[in-house]
Design a protein around this motif. Structure first.
Motif, PDB file in Angstrom:
ATOM      1  N   MET A  47       3.641  88.497  64.436  1.00  0.00           N
ATOM      2  CA  MET A  47       3.190  87.180  64.006  1.00  0.00           C
ATOM      3  C   MET A  47       1.685  87.019  64.255  1.00  0.00           C
ATOM      4  SD  MET A  47       5.949  85.496  62.909  1.00  0.00           S
ATOM      5  CE  MET A  47       5.590  83.770  63.118  1.00  0.00           C
ATOM      6  N   ASN A  48       1.223  87.529  65.404  1.00  0.00           N
ATOM      7  CA  ASN A  48      -0.210  87.423  65.710  1.00  0.00           C
ATOM      8  C   ASN A  48      -1.058  88.170  64.692  1.00  0.00           C
ATOM      9  OD1 ASN A  48       0.223  85.864  67.965  1.00  0.00           O
ATOM     10  ND2 ASN A  48       0.192  87.582  69.405  1.00  0.00           N
ATOM     11  N   GLN A  49      -0.565  89.320  64.250  1.00  0.00           N
ATOM     12  CA  GLN A  49      -1.311  90.096  63.263  1.00  0.00           C
ATOM     13  C   GLN A  49      -1.476  89.312  61.964  1.00  0.00           C
ATOM     14  OE1 GLN A  49       0.792  93.786  62.933  1.00  0.00           O
ATOM     15  NE2 GLN A  49       0.029  94.592  64.870  1.00  0.00           N
ATOM     16  N   TYR A  50      -0.366  88.672  61.532  1.00  0.00           N
ATOM     17  CA  TYR A  50      -0.466  87.896  60.295  1.00  0.00           C
ATOM     18  C   TYR A  50      -1.383  86.691  60.500  1.00  0.00           C
ATOM     19  CZ  TYR A  50       0.627  84.986  56.319  1.00  0.00           C
ATOM     20  OH  TYR A  50       0.530  84.223  55.199  1.00  0.00           O
ATOM     21  N   ASP A 240      -3.370  69.408  69.838  1.00  0.00           N
ATOM     22  CA  ASP A 240      -4.018  68.991  71.088  1.00  0.00           C
ATOM     23  C   ASP A 240      -3.999  70.079  72.149  1.00  0.00           C
ATOM     24  OD1 ASP A 240      -2.370  65.831  70.595  1.00  0.00           O
ATOM     25  OD2 ASP A 240      -4.400  66.432  69.983  1.00  0.00           O
ATOM     26  N   ASP A 241      -3.440  71.249  71.795  1.00  0.00           N
ATOM     27  CA  ASP A 241      -3.311  72.357  72.753  1.00  0.00           C
ATOM     28  C   ASP A 241      -4.323  73.441  72.390  1.00  0.00           C
ATOM     29  OD1 ASP A 241      -0.471  74.284  74.027  1.00  0.00           O
ATOM     30  OD2 ASP A 241      -2.583  74.271  74.561  1.00  0.00           O
ATOM     31  N   GLU A 242      -5.211  73.764  73.307  1.00  0.00           N
ATOM     32  CA  GLU A 242      -6.248  74.761  73.034  1.00  0.00           C
ATOM     33  C   GLU A 242      -5.776  76.182  73.271  1.00  0.00           C
ATOM     34  OE1 GLU A 242     -10.015  71.891  74.280  1.00  0.00           O
ATOM     35  OE2 GLU A 242      -9.632  73.753  75.359  1.00  0.00           O
ATOM     36  N   THR A 243      -4.559  76.344  73.813  1.00  0.00           N
ATOM     37  CA  THR A 243      -4.037  77.686  74.072  1.00  0.00           C
ATOM     38  C   THR A 243      -3.717  78.385  72.751  1.00  0.00           C
ATOM     39  OG1 THR A 243      -3.053  76.887  76.118  1.00  0.00           O
ATOM     40  CG2 THR A 243      -2.278  79.015  75.292  1.00  0.00           C
ATOM     41  N   LYS A 244      -4.175  79.638  72.609  1.00  0.00           N
ATOM     42  CA  LYS A 244      -3.959  80.383  71.381  1.00  0.00           C
ATOM     43  C   LYS A 244      -2.767  81.325  71.532  1.00  0.00           C
ATOM     44  CE  LYS A 244      -8.830  80.298  70.018  1.00  0.00           C
ATOM     45  NZ  LYS A 244     -10.003  81.108  69.623  1.00  0.00           N
ATOM     46  N   GLY A 245      -2.308  81.874  70.405  1.00  0.00           N
ATOM     47  CA  GLY A 245      -1.220  82.852  70.437  1.00  0.00           C
ATOM     48  C   GLY A 245       0.082  82.269  69.938  1.00  0.00           C
ATOM     49  N   THR A 246       1.049  83.158  69.768  1.00  0.00           N
ATOM     50  CA  THR A 246       2.354  82.786  69.240  1.00  0.00           C
ATOM     51  C   THR A 246       3.249  82.276  70.356  1.00  0.00           C
ATOM     52  OG1 THR A 246       2.182  84.423  67.476  1.00  0.00           O
ATOM     53  CG2 THR A 246       4.386  83.641  68.026  1.00  0.00           C
ATOM     54  N   ARG A 247       3.991  81.205  70.063  1.00  0.00           N
ATOM     55  CA  ARG A 247       4.929  80.630  71.019  1.00  0.00           C
ATOM     56  C   ARG A 247       6.357  80.877  70.536  1.00  0.00           C
ATOM     57  NH1 ARG A 247       0.308  77.935  70.896  1.00  0.00           N
ATOM     58  NH2 ARG A 247      -0.514  76.891  72.730  1.00  0.00           N
ATOM     59  N   ILE A 248       7.292  80.748  71.488  1.00  0.00           N
ATOM     60  CA  ILE A 248       8.701  81.001  71.190  1.00  0.00           C
ATOM     61  C   ILE A 248       9.504  79.739  71.473  1.00  0.00           C
ATOM     62  CG2 ILE A 248      10.725  82.406  71.739  1.00  0.00           C
ATOM     63  CD1 ILE A 248       8.855  84.635  72.577  1.00  0.00           C
ATOM     64  N   TYR A 260       6.229  80.594  66.453  1.00  0.00           N
ATOM     65  CA  TYR A 260       5.282  79.779  65.689  1.00  0.00           C
ATOM     66  C   TYR A 260       3.888  79.857  66.300  1.00  0.00           C
ATOM     67  CZ  TYR A 260       6.117  76.323  69.419  1.00  0.00           C
ATOM     68  OH  TYR A 260       6.214  75.693  70.631  1.00  0.00           O
ATOM     69  N   GLN A 261       2.881  79.728  65.413  1.00  0.00           N
ATOM     70  CA  GLN A 261       1.486  79.771  65.851  1.00  0.00           C
ATOM     71  C   GLN A 261       0.638  78.954  64.896  1.00  0.00           C
ATOM     72  OE1 GLN A 261      -0.164  83.635  66.492  1.00  0.00           O
ATOM     73  NE2 GLN A 261      -2.267  82.944  66.541  1.00  0.00           N
ATOM     74  N   ARG A 262      -0.305  78.216  65.448  1.00  0.00           N
ATOM     75  CA  ARG A 262      -1.194  77.359  64.654  1.00  0.00           C
ATOM     76  C   ARG A 262      -2.499  78.086  64.359  1.00  0.00           C
ATOM     77  NH1 ARG A 262      -5.442  73.813  65.652  1.00  0.00           N
ATOM     78  NH2 ARG A 262      -5.544  71.986  64.247  1.00  0.00           N
ATOM     79  N   MET A 263      -2.977  77.946  63.105  1.00  0.00           N
ATOM     80  CA  MET A 263      -4.264  78.514  62.696  1.00  0.00           C
ATOM     81  C   MET A 263      -5.387  77.526  63.047  1.00  0.00           C
ATOM     82  SD  MET A 263      -2.880  81.119  61.222  1.00  0.00           S
ATOM     83  CE  MET A 263      -1.308  81.545  60.493  1.00  0.00           C
ATOM     84  N   GLU A 264      -6.396  78.036  63.674  1.00  0.00           N
ATOM     85  CA  GLU A 264      -7.481  77.161  64.127  1.00  0.00           C
ATOM     86  C   GLU A 264      -8.312  76.633  62.960  1.00  0.00           C
ATOM     87  OE1 GLU A 264      -9.942  79.012  66.977  1.00  0.00           O
ATOM     88  OE2 GLU A 264     -11.283  77.300  67.227  1.00  0.00           O
TER      89      GLU A 264
END
Length: 587
Positions: A47-50, A240-248, A260-264
């Motif tokens: 997911m991080n790669q995509y 509102d969360d500055e932490t990056k990366g994929t969450r479970i 899931y992961q949000r694009m900055e």
């Protein structure tokens, strides 16, 4: 006695197997947990790669938009619109802007088209304000949403482009002198450029990945099922969360796992969903198999204990004790143990008699084979070495012929001197070894020949550190690997770079040969790795038809060092190959 032996054997089997089964079960639980975490980690990395790909593409588009806005041509166009210049100048400005946009598109593989909108007018179609009724324009004007979901843009440069689904960045155009907005810039990328990599993500067998807005609206041509409310709350809180990366997120009700992961840059969210049962079904199946195998082994062990008890245990025990001495090479003590008891005329007696006869023949065979192995190893080594000399000599003579045809006399002299140095080493058949320092000198002569042949197309880096003069290795052990590195790099990249690094420790010599070439194809790599794991030189040479030089190196290493000589291959398509050899120190 019969029942005593049987009881003892059963007790021993139970005491051995039950703890083993318990330990195996506990170990498997830990391993299963580690495997689950590994599978989740692998999925997260995918997911991080995509996400990194989308982030890179959208960041490139934003940079392009900023570049267009700040360009002198764009600013001149904006001021001409503000100054209401005559029609002729306006047409000239529009033509220059079209050419500029064409150059932007041609220089960016991700951008499909660029358009400029001003009131009821756009750069490619001129008059017409139907775009004012589109969803993307309403979202931009009313809600400030600059990144659009997938749509058909009928106002692009070309009919074939107007039929493609696109995602867009809508960017305000303003005069940088007074910061007044004078229209919009719309940069389109083809939806398939984002969707095709997403569709290739592997999440189990039926798992899927989606690109959505924070409110759950799909960004691409996808129709995801409704996501759990708890998941959507977490997605909305990502802003509102500055932490990056994929969450479970685990949905116990649906027995599903969401990644899931949000694009900055865009605020989009990539969501992957897969059934927990499907993702870990191989682990569950393996756990069941382990339990069944453990139970089966316990039943078989107890059954065999009843079968092989009684008068079999003691004779076999003596044979085992004798075999331990024979294994250590002490045939005298091995025979002494068996001579203490009279051999009976039954199956065990027949086994004992044949064992003693076998030990006698084995002793004779070992003594004979030891002498033959010394002669055989020397012959095999020289045969392998002779495979290299004609091959290298032929290639070098071709280089000299080519240089002579070009009239490069100084280069011919250099090649002949280097060839002479190499032949003095390789044609000496009275020794198998050469000091590492002399081998490095041979390598430098060899790479010098290649440098003369290929000029600036090849570059060698040799780092030998502080290698002791007393360490010896088989001669010409490294040449085939260096030749292969040049062969599969030259012509693939602009400059073929081959590095040779030699490091010494108290126990071993590490040699790393690395290139920046094509890499090894998967089929050939599998064959070479299989060859590197074989222990017998003849087996190494007989496997497959590829990598003759590499397998020659493995065979020679096996002859001299046995299984202590190891080779590791790391390679990737179009990223080169790295071969690491571990050679035990022999002084």
């Amino acid at each position: 006695m019969f029942y005593s032996i049987r009881t003892q054997l059963i007790a021993i089997i139970v005491m051995l197997i039950v703890p083993f089964v318990l330990m195996g079960y506990l170990f498997w639980n830990q391993a299963a947990t580690a495997l689950r975490e590994s599978i989740e980690t692998t999925t997260v990395q995918t997911m991080n790669q995509y996400a990194d790909f989308v982030e890179s593409a959208t960041s490139q588009i934003v940079n392009t938009a900023n570049q267009i806005l700040r360009s002198d041509m764009t600013q001149d166009w904006i001021r001409s619109r503000m100054d209401n210049e005559d029609a002729a100048k306006e047409i000239q400005q529009n033509i220059r802007m079209r050419k500029y946009f064409d150059s932007v598109v041609s220089n960016s593989p991700i951008i499909l088209s660029v358009n400029l909108f001003h009131e009821r007018w756009d750069l490619w179609n001129l008059e017409g304000g139907d775009y004012l009724e589109t969803d993307w324009y309403a979202n931009y004007r009313n809600h400030g949403i600059r990144w659009t979901d997938s749509h058909i843009d009928a106002r692009q440069n070309g009919i074939y482009l107007n039929r493609k689904n696109v995602n867009s960045l809508v960017y305000p155009l303003s005069d940088l002198m007074n910061l007044s907005e004078e229209g919009m810039l719309k940069i389109n990328i083809q939806t398939s450029a984002l969707q095709e990599p997403l569709d290739k993500l592997v999440l189990g067998k039926t798992g899927k990945a989606f690109l959505i807005a924070p409110d759950g609206v799909p960004i691409l041509n996808q129709k995801p099922d409704a996501f759990p409310d708890a998941l959507m709350e977490k997605i909305r809180s990502l802003a509102d969360d500055e932490t990056k990366g994929t969450r479970i997120f685990r949905d116990d009700e649906r027995r599903s796992i969401y990644f899931y992961q949000r694009m900055e840059t865009t605020g989009w969210v990539v969501v992957g969903t897969v059934s927990e049962k499907e993702l870990f079904q191989e682990i569950t199946r393996a756990r069941q198999n382990v339990i069944w195998v453990a139970a089966l082994l316990f039943i078989v062990a107890v059954s065999l204990t009843f079968w092989f008890s009684s008068r079999i245990a003691n004779p076999i025990s003596r044979i085992v004790r004798s075999m331990k001495f024979v294994e250590e090479g002490d045939f005298f003590k091995g025979n002494a143990i068996m001579a203490r008891k009279k051999i009976k005329q039954n199956e065990i007696g027949f086994l004992t008699a044949n064992y003693l006869d076998m030990v006698k023949r084995l002793k004779t065979y070992i003594e004979t084979e030891f002498a033959q192995n010394l002669r055989r190893r020397n012959a095999e080594y020289k045969a392998l070495l002779l495979q290299i000399n004609p091959h290298f000599l032929n290639n070098t003579l071709e280089v000299i012929t080519s240089l002579a045809a070009q009239g490069r006399n100084e280069d011919i002299e250099q090649v002949v001197n280097d060839l002479s140095l190499m032949l003095r080493s390789s044609l000496r058949m009275d020794t198998e070894l050469i000091s590492v320092r002399d081998e490095i000198g041979t390598i430098r002569a060899f790479t010098s020949i290649l440098s003369v042949c290929y000029g600036n197309r090849v570059q060698f880096e040799i780092v030998d550190g502080h290698v002791s003069d007393s360490i010896q290795i088989p001669k010409l052990l490294l040449q085939p690997l260096i030749e292969n590195a040049v062969k599969y790099s030259l012509g693939i990249v602009e400059v073929a770079i081959v590095s040779i690094r030699i490091e010494e420790t108290d126990e071993e010599l590490t040699v790393v040969i690395k290139d920046n070439g094509l890499g090894i194809p998967e089929e050939v790599l599998k064959e070479l790795k299989t060859a590197a794991e074989l222990n017998f030189p003849q087996d190494v040479l007989n496997i497959g038809e590829k990598g003759i030089g590499f397998k020659n190196v493995i065979a020679r290493g096996r002859i001299y060092y046995g299984s202590r000589f190891t080779v590791e291959i790391r390679t990737a398509a179009n990223q080169g190959t790295e071969i690491t050899m571990i050679i035990p120190n022999k002084r």
